[in-house]
Write a protein that holds these residues in place. Structure first.
Motif, PDB file in Angstrom:
ATOM      1  N   CYS A  57     -13.973  12.243  45.734  1.00  0.00           N
ATOM      2  CA  CYS A  57     -12.652  12.739  46.142  1.00  0.00           C
ATOM      3  C   CYS A  57     -12.620  14.257  46.216  1.00  0.00           C
ATOM      4  O   CYS A  57     -12.023  14.831  47.137  1.00  0.00           O
ATOM      5  CB  CYS A  57     -11.578  12.237  45.187  1.00  0.00           C
ATOM      6  N   VAL A  60     -14.656  15.343  49.462  1.00  0.00           N
ATOM      7  CA  VAL A  60     -13.921  15.014  50.688  1.00  0.00           C
ATOM      8  C   VAL A  60     -12.692  15.906  50.828  1.00  0.00           C
ATOM      9  O   VAL A  60     -12.411  16.441  51.916  1.00  0.00           O
ATOM     10  CB  VAL A  60     -13.509  13.524  50.684  1.00  0.00           C
ATOM     11  N   CYS A  61     -11.963  16.082  49.753  1.00  0.00           N
ATOM     12  CA  CYS A  61     -10.743  16.878  49.796  1.00  0.00           C
ATOM     13  C   CYS A  61     -11.029  18.332  50.141  1.00  0.00           C
ATOM     14  O   CYS A  61     -10.308  18.947  50.949  1.00  0.00           O
ATOM     15  CB  CYS A  61     -10.021  16.790  48.452  1.00  0.00           C
ATOM     16  N   LEU A  64     -11.774  18.668  53.869  1.00  0.00           N
ATOM     17  CA  LEU A  64     -10.544  18.556  54.651  1.00  0.00           C
ATOM     18  C   LEU A  64      -9.682  19.814  54.523  1.00  0.00           C
ATOM     19  O   LEU A  64      -9.093  20.293  55.502  1.00  0.00           O
ATOM     20  CB  LEU A  64      -9.753  17.331  54.207  1.00  0.00           C
ATOM     21  N   ASN A  68      -8.568  22.225  57.658  1.00  0.00           N
ATOM     22  CA  ASN A  68      -7.155  22.437  57.977  1.00  0.00           C
ATOM     23  C   ASN A  68      -6.748  23.901  57.841  1.00  0.00           C
ATOM     24  O   ASN A  68      -5.937  24.407  58.619  1.00  0.00           O
ATOM     25  CB  ASN A  68      -6.277  21.560  57.082  1.00  0.00           C
ATOM     26  N   ILE A 152      -5.695  13.467  49.715  1.00  0.00           N
ATOM     27  CA  ILE A 152      -6.611  13.152  50.824  1.00  0.00           C
ATOM     28  C   ILE A 152      -5.883  12.510  52.006  1.00  0.00           C
ATOM     29  O   ILE A 152      -6.128  12.893  53.160  1.00  0.00           O
ATOM     30  CB  ILE A 152      -7.786  12.270  50.327  1.00  0.00           C
ATOM     31  N   PRO A 153      -4.975  11.539  51.802  1.00  0.00           N
ATOM     32  CA  PRO A 153      -4.261  10.978  52.970  1.00  0.00           C
ATOM     33  C   PRO A 153      -3.464  12.030  53.746  1.00  0.00           C
ATOM     34  O   PRO A 153      -3.478  12.032  54.987  1.00  0.00           O
ATOM     35  CB  PRO A 153      -3.328   9.938  52.336  1.00  0.00           C
ATOM     36  N   THR A 156      -5.955  14.250  55.625  1.00  0.00           N
ATOM     37  CA  THR A 156      -6.603  13.491  56.701  1.00  0.00           C
ATOM     38  C   THR A 156      -5.682  13.382  57.908  1.00  0.00           C
ATOM     39  O   THR A 156      -6.109  13.579  59.057  1.00  0.00           O
ATOM     40  CB  THR A 156      -6.988  12.085  56.209  1.00  0.00           C
ATOM     41  N   TRP A 157      -4.419  13.083  57.662  1.00  0.00           N
ATOM     42  CA  TRP A 157      -3.441  12.988  58.755  1.00  0.00           C
ATOM     43  C   TRP A 157      -3.259  14.345  59.422  1.00  0.00           C
ATOM     44  O   TRP A 157      -3.161  14.430  60.650  1.00  0.00           O
ATOM     45  CB  TRP A 157      -2.123  12.461  58.222  1.00  0.00           C
ATOM     46  N   ALA A 159      -5.536  16.764  59.625  1.00  0.00           N
ATOM     47  CA  ALA A 159      -6.751  17.030  60.396  1.00  0.00           C
ATOM     48  C   ALA A 159      -6.756  16.220  61.693  1.00  0.00           C
ATOM     49  O   ALA A 159      -7.159  16.726  62.754  1.00  0.00           O
ATOM     50  CB  ALA A 159      -7.983  16.692  59.554  1.00  0.00           C
ATOM     51  N   TYR A 160      -6.289  14.983  61.615  1.00  0.00           N
ATOM     52  CA  TYR A 160      -6.216  14.139  62.817  1.00  0.00           C
ATOM     53  C   TYR A 160      -5.317  14.778  63.871  1.00  0.00           C
ATOM     54  O   TYR A 160      -5.652  14.800  65.071  1.00  0.00           O
ATOM     55  CB  TYR A 160      -5.698  12.755  62.435  1.00  0.00           C
TER      56      TYR A 160
END
Length: 278
Positions: A57, A60-61, A64, A68, A152-153, A156-157, A159-160
């Protein structure tokens, strides 16, 4: 609000690391610290699987967050800097409130024996009340892994959207993304700030300066929460919201409402662990 004398008698003397309060010199069994029976049992429940989850975590975090941040810099709009600053401050305040909400929930309700969340979420809170300085012995991964996983969610959103949105769409949502990014950033560092509030030796000067200016949670401010039975001052990012929430008696109101509706008493499990003795 507790007096200085009450804080001294009813909380562990953290400026004498891992010692019990001098006021309790006649007690045979420790009320606080790493030698407390409950603290030893709870510390032993930190598993290799939990460590792996936290490590993944964090990595990954951080990836991201870097992506961002670069996108926010690339798309920065200098003509509305004041709105961006306002959105950023609002993100910090929101992070402080959510730190209080999660802290209050985990301190007050539930049990270490609950499936999944018991050992993953509630266990560290129970250990922390019995041995407040245990957090100062945790490394970066153990200190921050759970907070990094929460955001993370969101990241992730974000970055998307940076990858798929047109430049015009990014400009239109830039204030919102600034808010979400600062919210995520301060959520991610909340437990690190919390750790600093329990560290009385060897902090970098910039950390103590931020604490003195109350930009992050000060040590003396957080000590109020650690007066047994740990029922106030739950916000641990900046601590700004502790003042108005205390004035409104927000947490007692919510606790009394839940107790009337459900019959569950606040802090029952927390009290059980503090009473453990060898």
């Amino acid at each position: 609000m507790a007096s200085e004398e009450q804080i001294f008698h009813h909380s562990m003397a953290e400026d004498e690391p891992n010692c019990n309060n001098p006021a309790d010199k006649d007690e045979v069994k420790p009320r606080w610290g790493p030698q407390h029976a409950g603290a030893k049992e709870l510390a032993g429940q930190y598993t290799a699987g939990k460590r792996f989850q936290e490590t993944v975590c964090v990595v990954v975090c951080m990836l991201l967050m870097c992506f961002n941040f670069i996108q926010l810099v690339i798309n920065f709009q200098p003509d509305i800097w004041y709105l961006i600053l306002g959105a950023a401050v609002l993100g910090i305040v929101t992070a402080d409130f959510f730190s209080g909400l999660v802290h209050w929930g985990a301190d007050t309700w539930g049990s270490v024996d609950l499936p999944i969340v018991g050992k993953a979420l509630i266990r560290p809170f129970r250990e922390h009340h019995i041995d407040p300085t245990s957090i100062t012995r945790h490394d970066f991964i153990e200190t921050n892994g759970d907070n990094f996983s929460i955001i993370i969610p969101l990241l992730t959103w974000m970055a998307y959207k940076f990858v798929t949105y047109s430049p015009a769409q990014i400009q239109a949502t830039y204030l919102w993304e600034s808010y979400v990014f600062l919210l995520s950033l301060f959520v991610s560092v909340t437990n690190q700030i919390h750790k600093w509030s329990h560290t009385y030796f060897g902090l970098p000067r910039y950390v103590t300066l931020l604490q003195d200016l109350h930009i992050v949670l000060p040590r003396k401010h957080h000590r109020v929460h650690h007066v047994s039975p740990h029922e106030t001052y739950f916000c641990i990012t900046t601590g700004w919201l502790n003042y108005p929430l205390e004035w409104l008696r927000f947490w007692p109101f919510v606790e009394n409402t839940i107790e009337r509706l459900t019959g569950f008493r606040p802090r029952e499990d927390d009290f059980k662990w503090t009473q453990k003795r060898d």
